[in-house]
Design a protein around this motif. Structure first.
Motif, PDB file in Angstrom:
ATOM      1  N   CYS A  90     -95.382   2.437 -67.402  1.00  0.00           N
ATOM      2  CA  CYS A  90     -96.135   3.483 -68.094  1.00  0.00           C
ATOM      3  C   CYS A  90     -97.626   3.145 -68.128  1.00  0.00           C
ATOM      4  CB  CYS A  90     -95.617   3.682 -69.514  1.00  0.00           C
ATOM      5  SG  CYS A  90     -96.118   2.382 -70.681  1.00  0.00           S
ATOM      6  N   ILE A  91     -98.437   4.145 -68.435  1.00  0.00           N
ATOM      7  CA  ILE A  91     -99.849   3.940 -68.742  1.00  0.00           C
ATOM      8  C   ILE A  91    -100.041   4.262 -70.212  1.00  0.00           C
ATOM      9  CG2 ILE A  91    -102.209   4.787 -68.391  1.00  0.00           C
ATOM     10  CD1 ILE A  91    -101.617   5.036 -65.450  1.00  0.00           C
ATOM     11  N   ALA A  92    -100.511   3.279 -70.979  1.00  0.00           N
ATOM     12  CA  ALA A  92    -100.756   3.492 -72.395  1.00  0.00           C
ATOM     13  C   ALA A  92    -102.030   4.308 -72.562  1.00  0.00           C
ATOM     14  CB  ALA A  92    -100.895   2.157 -73.111  1.00  0.00           C
ATOM     15  N   VAL A  93    -101.902   5.476 -73.168  1.00  0.00           N
ATOM     16  CA  VAL A  93    -103.044   6.365 -73.393  1.00  0.00           C
ATOM     17  C   VAL A  93    -103.295   6.400 -74.896  1.00  0.00           C
ATOM     18  CG1 VAL A  93    -103.991   8.679 -73.132  1.00  0.00           C
ATOM     19  CG2 VAL A  93    -102.472   7.736 -71.368  1.00  0.00           C
ATOM     20  N   VAL A  94    -104.437   5.865 -75.298  1.00  0.00           N
ATOM     21  CA  VAL A  94    -104.714   5.681 -76.722  1.00  0.00           C
ATOM     22  C   VAL A  94    -105.819   6.633 -77.166  1.00  0.00           C
ATOM     23  CG1 VAL A  94    -105.317   4.033 -78.522  1.00  0.00           C
ATOM     24  CG2 VAL A  94    -104.081   3.256 -76.483  1.00  0.00           C
ATOM     25  N   GLY A  95    -105.464   7.565 -78.022  1.00  0.00           N
ATOM     26  CA  GLY A  95    -106.447   8.459 -78.616  1.00  0.00           C
ATOM     27  C   GLY A  95    -107.116   7.772 -79.784  1.00  0.00           C
ATOM     28  N   ALA A  96    -108.369   7.368 -79.588  1.00  0.00           N
ATOM     29  CA  ALA A  96    -109.101   6.617 -80.616  1.00  0.00           C
ATOM     30  C   ALA A  96    -110.285   7.412 -81.147  1.00  0.00           C
ATOM     31  CB  ALA A  96    -109.562   5.280 -80.051  1.00  0.00           C
ATOM     32  N   ALA A 119     -98.561  -0.465 -66.774  1.00  0.00           N
ATOM     33  CA  ALA A 119     -99.408  -0.357 -65.584  1.00  0.00           C
ATOM     34  C   ALA A 119    -100.893  -0.396 -65.907  1.00  0.00           C
ATOM     35  CB  ALA A 119     -99.076   0.931 -64.827  1.00  0.00           C
ATOM     36  N   ALA A 120    -101.294   0.144 -67.061  1.00  0.00           N
ATOM     37  CA  ALA A 120    -102.722   0.212 -67.397  1.00  0.00           C
ATOM     38  C   ALA A 120    -102.873   0.696 -68.831  1.00  0.00           C
ATOM     39  CB  ALA A 120    -103.468   1.146 -66.457  1.00  0.00           C
ATOM     40  N   LEU A 121    -104.074   0.509 -69.357  1.00  0.00           N
ATOM     41  CA  LEU A 121    -104.479   1.032 -70.658  1.00  0.00           C
ATOM     42  C   LEU A 121    -105.643   1.976 -70.447  1.00  0.00           C
ATOM     43  CD1 LEU A 121    -104.813   1.087 -73.789  1.00  0.00           C
ATOM     44  CD2 LEU A 121    -106.169  -1.010 -73.555  1.00  0.00           C
ATOM     45  N   VAL A 122    -105.535   3.182 -71.003  1.00  0.00           N
ATOM     46  CA  VAL A 122    -106.597   4.183 -70.917  1.00  0.00           C
ATOM     47  C   VAL A 122    -106.916   4.650 -72.326  1.00  0.00           C
ATOM     48  CG1 VAL A 122    -107.218   6.491 -70.107  1.00  0.00           C
ATOM     49  CG2 VAL A 122    -105.958   4.952 -68.598  1.00  0.00           C
ATOM     50  N   THR A 123    -108.188   4.611 -72.714  1.00  0.00           N
ATOM     51  CA  THR A 123    -108.567   5.032 -74.064  1.00  0.00           C
ATOM     52  C   THR A 123    -109.988   5.560 -74.089  1.00  0.00           C
ATOM     53  OG1 THR A 123    -108.787   4.317 -76.371  1.00  0.00           O
ATOM     54  CG2 THR A 123    -109.328   2.686 -74.680  1.00  0.00           C
ATOM     55  N   ASP A 124    -110.258   6.438 -75.049  1.00  0.00           N
ATOM     56  CA  ASP A 124    -111.627   6.876 -75.298  1.00  0.00           C
ATOM     57  C   ASP A 124    -112.296   5.969 -76.324  1.00  0.00           C
ATOM     58  OD1 ASP A 124    -110.132   7.647 -77.489  1.00  0.00           O
ATOM     59  OD2 ASP A 124    -110.852   9.717 -77.532  1.00  0.00           O
TER      60      ASP A 124
END
Length: 241
Positions: A90-96, A119-124
């Motif tokens: 999975c790709i962790a998508v963090v709404g910050a 697989a990756a971390l994606v965040t704003d």
């Protein structure tokens, strides 16, 4: 226990790993989707390897002093518990909510994610312990770094819910593609069609690039008019398209 998540078809994953986020935004724009590029999510390290995976979402809200405390890190609803629910790939998508003065994750959490096969971390948002995070090898797209912990500016409220990340609505199981240009969302319901169109768009643009390198002028070529479209189709048939 890892969350249930439909597996990403191997052929689809390989196809998307060969497609740039720039191409995907064009394909999605043709389908009427303009808001798919996650603002503020830039590669923490360069060069950025392209990563493809289903979104595992995490959600923060503004800090509230009675909830955003170091003690909350041990609660049943915590970033630590969420990481243990992340399935491999999975790709962790963090709404910050775009907070840039409190790091959502540091090196230990990223090391655990890497160990679990995320697989990756994606965040704003941003991360902390930058050198350590880089050392884990987990690919990260974020808004930068900050020393304070998450509870200095954020309250964690849950995972596998719809989130807003960089102004984009992300639902669990949507697909994320991230590369040097940032991170792009593909709605789960459109995955097959978008992947096929994106592969064809890459093929077409590769042909156009060869024409340009050979001295061809852009008008009528990019985008192709009827004459150039026919030339491209003939080339594609000759080359197995």
């Amino acid at each position: 226990m890892p969350a249930e998540m439909p597996p990403l078809d191997t052929d689809l994953q390989r196809a998307l790993e060969a497609v740039s986020t720039a191409t995907l935004t064009t394909v999605l724009l043709k389908r009427g989707l303009r808001n798919v590029w996650i603002r503020g999510a830039r590669p923490l390290a360069a060069p950025a390897p392209r990563r493809v995976g289903r979104a595992f979402t995490l959600r923060f809200v503004p800090a509230r002093e009675d909830l955003a405390t170091p003690a909350s890190w041990g609660a049943p609803v915590s970033t630590r518990a969420a990481i243990e629910a992340m399935p491999a790939g999975c790709i962790a998508v963090v709404g910050a909510i775009g907070v840039t003065d409190a790091g959502i994750f540091g090196d230990i959490l990223c090391a655990r994610m890497r160990r679990r096969g995320v697989a990756a971390l994606v965040t704003d948002g941003v991360v902390r312990d930058a050198a350590g995070v880089l050392g884990t090898g987990l690919p990260v797209w974020c808004g930068g770094t900050a020393a304070p912990p998450s509870v200095a500016g954020l309250t964690f409220v849950g995972w596998q819910q719809p989130v807003g990340c960089g102004g984009v609505a992300v639902f669990p199981d949507d697909v994320i593609v991230a590369d040097g240009d940032g991170a792009v969302l593909i709605p789960a319901a459109l995955l097959d069609a978008v992947a096929a169109e994106a592969v064809e768009q890459e093929r077409l643009e590769g042909w156009i690039m060869r024409e340009v390198e050979g001295g061809a002028a852009l008008p009528g070529l990019y985008p192709p008019d009827a004459v150039h479209a026919a030339r491209y189709q003939a080339w594609a048939r000759e080359h197995g398209g």
